[in-house]
Write a protein that holds these residues in place. Sequence first.
Motif, PDB file in Angstrom:
ATOM      1  N   THR A 280      10.766  11.564   4.515  1.00  0.00           N
ATOM      2  CA  THR A 280      12.219  11.679   4.699  1.00  0.00           C
ATOM      3  C   THR A 280      12.977  11.291   3.420  1.00  0.00           C
ATOM      4  O   THR A 280      14.168  11.531   3.314  1.00  0.00           O
ATOM      5  CB  THR A 280      12.714  10.764   5.853  1.00  0.00           C
ATOM      6  N   ALA A 281      12.276  10.704   2.450  1.00  0.00           N
ATOM      7  CA  ALA A 281      12.938  10.262   1.213  1.00  0.00           C
ATOM      8  C   ALA A 281      13.260  11.463   0.327  1.00  0.00           C
ATOM      9  O   ALA A 281      12.602  12.493   0.386  1.00  0.00           O
ATOM     10  CB  ALA A 281      12.030   9.291   0.463  1.00  0.00           C
ATOM     11  N   SER A 282      14.267  11.277  -0.516  1.00  0.00           N
ATOM     12  CA  SER A 282      14.661  12.379  -1.396  1.00  0.00           C
ATOM     13  C   SER A 282      13.885  12.368  -2.712  1.00  0.00           C
ATOM     14  O   SER A 282      14.159  13.181  -3.594  1.00  0.00           O
ATOM     15  CB  SER A 282      16.168  12.321  -1.666  1.00  0.00           C
ATOM     16  N   GLY A 283      12.953  11.463  -2.866  1.00  0.00           N
ATOM     17  CA  GLY A 283      12.136  11.457  -4.080  1.00  0.00           C
ATOM     18  C   GLY A 283      11.173  10.284  -4.080  1.00  0.00           C
ATOM     19  O   GLY A 283      11.312   9.352  -3.268  1.00  0.00           O
ATOM     20  N   VAL A 284      10.209  10.318  -4.997  1.00  0.00           N
ATOM     21  CA  VAL A 284       9.225   9.238  -5.103  1.00  0.00           C
ATOM     22  C   VAL A 284       9.934   7.911  -5.377  1.00  0.00           C
ATOM     23  O   VAL A 284       9.616   6.864  -4.798  1.00  0.00           O
ATOM     24  CB  VAL A 284       8.220   9.528  -6.240  1.00  0.00           C
ATOM     25  N   ARG A 285      10.923   7.976  -6.275  1.00  0.00           N
ATOM     26  CA  ARG A 285      11.623   6.752  -6.653  1.00  0.00           C
ATOM     27  C   ARG A 285      12.254   6.087  -5.427  1.00  0.00           C
ATOM     28  O   ARG A 285      12.237   4.865  -5.293  1.00  0.00           O
ATOM     29  CB  ARG A 285      12.701   7.087  -7.695  1.00  0.00           C
ATOM     30  N   ASN A 286      12.793   6.908  -4.529  1.00  0.00           N
ATOM     31  CA  ASN A 286      13.433   6.328  -3.351  1.00  0.00           C
ATOM     32  C   ASN A 286      12.437   5.768  -2.347  1.00  0.00           C
ATOM     33  O   ASN A 286      12.760   4.834  -1.609  1.00  0.00           O
ATOM     34  CB  ASN A 286      14.363   7.361  -2.698  1.00  0.00           C
ATOM     35  N   VAL A 287      11.231   6.341  -2.320  1.00  0.00           N
ATOM     36  CA  VAL A 287      10.197   5.735  -1.463  1.00  0.00           C
ATOM     37  C   VAL A 287       9.872   4.349  -2.016  1.00  0.00           C
ATOM     38  O   VAL A 287       9.805   3.364  -1.282  1.00  0.00           O
ATOM     39  CB  VAL A 287       8.908   6.589  -1.439  1.00  0.00           C
ATOM     40  N   LYS A 288       9.706   4.284  -3.330  1.00  0.00           N
ATOM     41  CA  LYS A 288       9.330   3.006  -3.946  1.00  0.00           C
ATOM     42  C   LYS A 288      10.456   1.978  -3.828  1.00  0.00           C
ATOM     43  O   LYS A 288      10.218   0.824  -3.487  1.00  0.00           O
ATOM     44  CB  LYS A 288       8.972   3.226  -5.423  1.00  0.00           C
ATOM     45  N   LEU A 289      11.685   2.419  -4.105  1.00  0.00           N
ATOM     46  CA  LEU A 289      12.806   1.479  -4.019  1.00  0.00           C
ATOM     47  C   LEU A 289      13.033   1.053  -2.571  1.00  0.00           C
ATOM     48  O   LEU A 289      13.347  -0.107  -2.293  1.00  0.00           O
ATOM     49  CB  LEU A 289      14.070   2.110  -4.616  1.00  0.00           C
TER      50      LEU A 289
ATOM     51  N   THR B 243       0.838  -1.201   0.000  1.00  0.00           N
ATOM     52  CA  THR B 243       0.000   0.000   0.000  1.00  0.00           C
ATOM     53  C   THR B 243       0.874   1.253   0.000  1.00  0.00           C
ATOM     54  O   THR B 243       0.569   2.242  -0.658  1.00  0.00           O
ATOM     55  CB  THR B 243      -0.918  -0.011   1.236  1.00  0.00           C
ATOM     56  N   MET B 244       1.983   1.177   0.726  1.00  0.00           N
ATOM     57  CA  MET B 244       2.901   2.320   0.759  1.00  0.00           C
ATOM     58  C   MET B 244       3.449   2.585  -0.647  1.00  0.00           C
ATOM     59  O   MET B 244       3.602   3.738  -1.056  1.00  0.00           O
ATOM     60  CB  MET B 244       4.049   2.045   1.723  1.00  0.00           C
ATOM     61  N   TYR B 245       3.731   1.519  -1.359  1.00  0.00           N
ATOM     62  CA  TYR B 245       4.232   1.675  -2.729  1.00  0.00           C
ATOM     63  C   TYR B 245       3.186   2.411  -3.578  1.00  0.00           C
ATOM     64  O   TYR B 245       3.501   3.324  -4.327  1.00  0.00           O
ATOM     65  CB  TYR B 245       4.536   0.295  -3.311  1.00  0.00           C
ATOM     66  N   PHE B 246       1.930   1.965  -3.442  1.00  0.00           N
ATOM     67  CA  PHE B 246       0.862   2.554  -4.255  1.00  0.00           C
ATOM     68  C   PHE B 246       0.643   4.044  -3.943  1.00  0.00           C
ATOM     69  O   PHE B 246       0.320   4.830  -4.812  1.00  0.00           O
ATOM     70  CB  PHE B 246      -0.456   1.796  -4.054  1.00  0.00           C
ATOM     71  N   MET B 247       0.772   4.391  -2.677  1.00  0.00           N
ATOM     72  CA  MET B 247       0.463   5.783  -2.319  1.00  0.00           C
ATOM     73  C   MET B 247       1.697   6.691  -2.370  1.00  0.00           C
ATOM     74  O   MET B 247       1.586   7.906  -2.161  1.00  0.00           O
ATOM     75  CB  MET B 247      -0.194   5.856  -0.940  1.00  0.00           C
ATOM     76  N   ALA B 248       2.866   6.106  -2.683  1.00  0.00           N
ATOM     77  CA  ALA B 248       4.117   6.870  -2.610  1.00  0.00           C
ATOM     78  C   ALA B 248       4.095   8.132  -3.470  1.00  0.00           C
ATOM     79  O   ALA B 248       4.479   9.212  -3.017  1.00  0.00           O
ATOM     80  CB  ALA B 248       5.285   5.983  -3.030  1.00  0.00           C
TER      81      ALA B 248
ATOM     82  N   VAL C 112       5.188  -6.727  -6.171  1.00  0.00           N
ATOM     83  CA  VAL C 112       5.813  -5.391  -6.119  1.00  0.00           C
ATOM     84  C   VAL C 112       7.061  -5.349  -7.001  1.00  0.00           C
ATOM     85  O   VAL C 112       7.325  -4.333  -7.656  1.00  0.00           O
ATOM     86  CB  VAL C 112       6.109  -4.984  -4.659  1.00  0.00           C
ATOM     87  N   CYS C 113       7.813  -6.453  -7.029  1.00  0.00           N
ATOM     88  CA  CYS C 113       8.986  -6.496  -7.928  1.00  0.00           C
ATOM     89  C   CYS C 113       8.540  -6.317  -9.388  1.00  0.00           C
ATOM     90  O   CYS C 113       9.153  -5.553 -10.148  1.00  0.00           O
ATOM     91  CB  CYS C 113       9.715  -7.831  -7.804  1.00  0.00           C
ATOM     92  N   ALA C 114       7.470  -7.019  -9.763  1.00  0.00           N
ATOM     93  CA  ALA C 114       6.974  -6.920 -11.143  1.00  0.00           C
ATOM     94  C   ALA C 114       6.523  -5.494 -11.448  1.00  0.00           C
ATOM     95  O   ALA C 114       6.809  -4.946 -12.524  1.00  0.00           O
ATOM     96  CB  ALA C 114       5.830  -7.899 -11.351  1.00  0.00           C
ATOM     97  N   LEU C 115       5.850  -4.884 -10.485  1.00  0.00           N
ATOM     98  CA  LEU C 115       5.386  -3.507 -10.682  1.00  0.00           C
ATOM     99  C   LEU C 115       6.574  -2.557 -10.854  1.00  0.00           C
ATOM    100  O   LEU C 115       6.567  -1.672 -11.716  1.00  0.00           O
ATOM    101  CB  LEU C 115       4.522  -3.091  -9.483  1.00  0.00           C
ATOM    102  N   TRP C 116       7.599  -2.773 -10.041  1.00  0.00           N
ATOM    103  CA  TRP C 116       8.805  -1.932 -10.135  1.00  0.00           C
ATOM    104  C   TRP C 116       9.443  -2.078 -11.516  1.00  0.00           C
ATOM    105  O   TRP C 116       9.833  -1.090 -12.145  1.00  0.00           O
ATOM    106  CB  TRP C 116       9.793  -2.339  -9.042  1.00  0.00           C
TER     107      TRP C 116
END
Lengths: 516, 87
Positions: A263-272, A89-94, B58-62
């Motif tokens: 605290t992340a430096s960007g959306v990509r870093n939240v997702k990663l 869910t965190m990934y989706f809302m990031a 999530v890996c696939a989505l990434w």
Amino acid sequence: MASSLAVTLGMNAIFFLIIVGILYLTYRKDRGFTDYAVGGRSFGPWYIAMSYINSWFPGTMWISFLGLGIASGVVGLYVLAYSLIGLTTMYFMATRAWNWGQRFNLRTQPDMIGLRYNSRAAKVVASVIGVISLFPWVVLSMQAMGVLFQYMTLQQLSTTAALLLGVGVIVVRQYWTVRMGMRGLVITDLIQGIVAYIVCSVVFVIMLAVYFDGLGAIHHLSSAMFRFPGDGGTYGAWYFSAITFTGIIGSLCWPTSYQRIYTASGVRNVKLGTLIAMPIIAVFAALLLLIGFSAATLHSVVANPQDGWFITAQQIGGTWLLALACVIVFAASMGWIDGCIQVCGTQVSNDIIGSFRNLSDGQLTRIAKGSMVIFLVAGAVVAYLTFNYGKLVDLAIMSYQGIVQLSVPMFLGLFWRRGTRQGAIVGMASGFVFALVMTYFYPDHVPWLGSVTAGIPALALNLILYVGISLLFPQSAEERTRVDGLFEQGERSLRPEGVPATVMLSGSIELRPESA
Amino acid sequence: MSPRTKKQIFGIAYVLTALMVICPPVYLAASGASPQVLGLPFSVFYMFLNAVLIVLLVCALWIVESIRGEHEVFETTTTQGEEAHRG
């Protein structure tokens, strides 16, 4: 005995000093309140991952959750499912959550709710719910430090003395939390997280391989240990669903976890960061429960499941492994309590006092620090006074059922444009109060509702009120335009500093929350 | 694949993995110790399988977002309103 004490206390003291050393080595003076509250939105994915895990798994994972696996079997694995689905869910809302944070300088979860609903009242209500709900958990975590220090001192101290020592150490640790803010917290979370979850997972594997014959010990357990609640027993069919569902939606309702997004430096870093955290959580939680199941074959552990981690470690590896087991719980406990103290102080300053007074960055920081000290002292005093008060666990359960009420305005606010501030405030406040009342009468489950937990009917009431009021009393045209604008802006990040961007004059939409 | 289709596919996969652990008829069917799979009691294997599926999702989505360059979309302009309200 003296040499054993030197090992357990020495190893933990060295770890504590390493953490303090890292804090000083990485210290940088804050440039403003955003720097203090969310570390200047500067962290990469590994920091985000470990910081999120530290904010999510308290030290009691090795006490209560392991104890649940030892005593009740497969039901304990609900922690694995809800933690991972919650992270998804965190990934989706990031994207939307981080972009709004960057554009409008949001520092807390209530800040986001206030922005979305253009409402000071919604922000204050959300903040009060968050701070109240965290308090009993902080108290319980401080009390868990007592158990930790009893084993660390090889049970040479009385329960009260161990509690005082544990609480004392955690109070001393907060000096640096208060002083150094979120930046110090996230950096130490990385180190604490590596020890608590990665090193610990390796220890789990060794324990299973060397002592429990791999998965062999598990096969000596009764088959009843591997039945889900609802498949016989006292619980109805919906109990497991309810605890898992509440866990999923609770995962980002805790202000400590949500704030890590900022605290992340960007959306990509939240997702990663989410992507990195997932396998770590999956491996750690799965192994934790496998150790619990295996330890359930030991008579000394079955007699005292809450202390199963320390007993098993000592039985397998003697003093050295017990010392490492204590360091692991110490690392997780520090990370978790630090996060709670930090976020509560920030919310009191930024969301509650800051909503009624126009404060400078310096004033916000000073009030946050003062609030952290008050919260910390109150927690330590209550931890001492209520150590033998059995109802505190009920209060903590009650607060969990209460905090998940934030999920309706938060998740629907992020994904549904038509939710209104009136729906959010009425739904959230009614759901919170109803959850507390229901939990008072049904602290474990509601038998006449298929064994759902008390938060579920409250959540249903919250949702009905939110959607119903939003549809019956829709947004004004002006508010609709503002929210549509917010959603469009939530799709894109602003360019990082140093990257040229054309500045376009517009500004026809009111974007900052005002009073409801 | 349109962004909408991508959202639907991953949204459905997300709901299905969640249903595995919150829909009683589904998880109760996996209750109990037998049969053993990979040396694990069946209910434990079922919960581990659920965890693996979520991580793979999530890996696939990434990966899909990486290919499509969707991890982070930058705006080329900022508005005066935003500038005025940023702290």
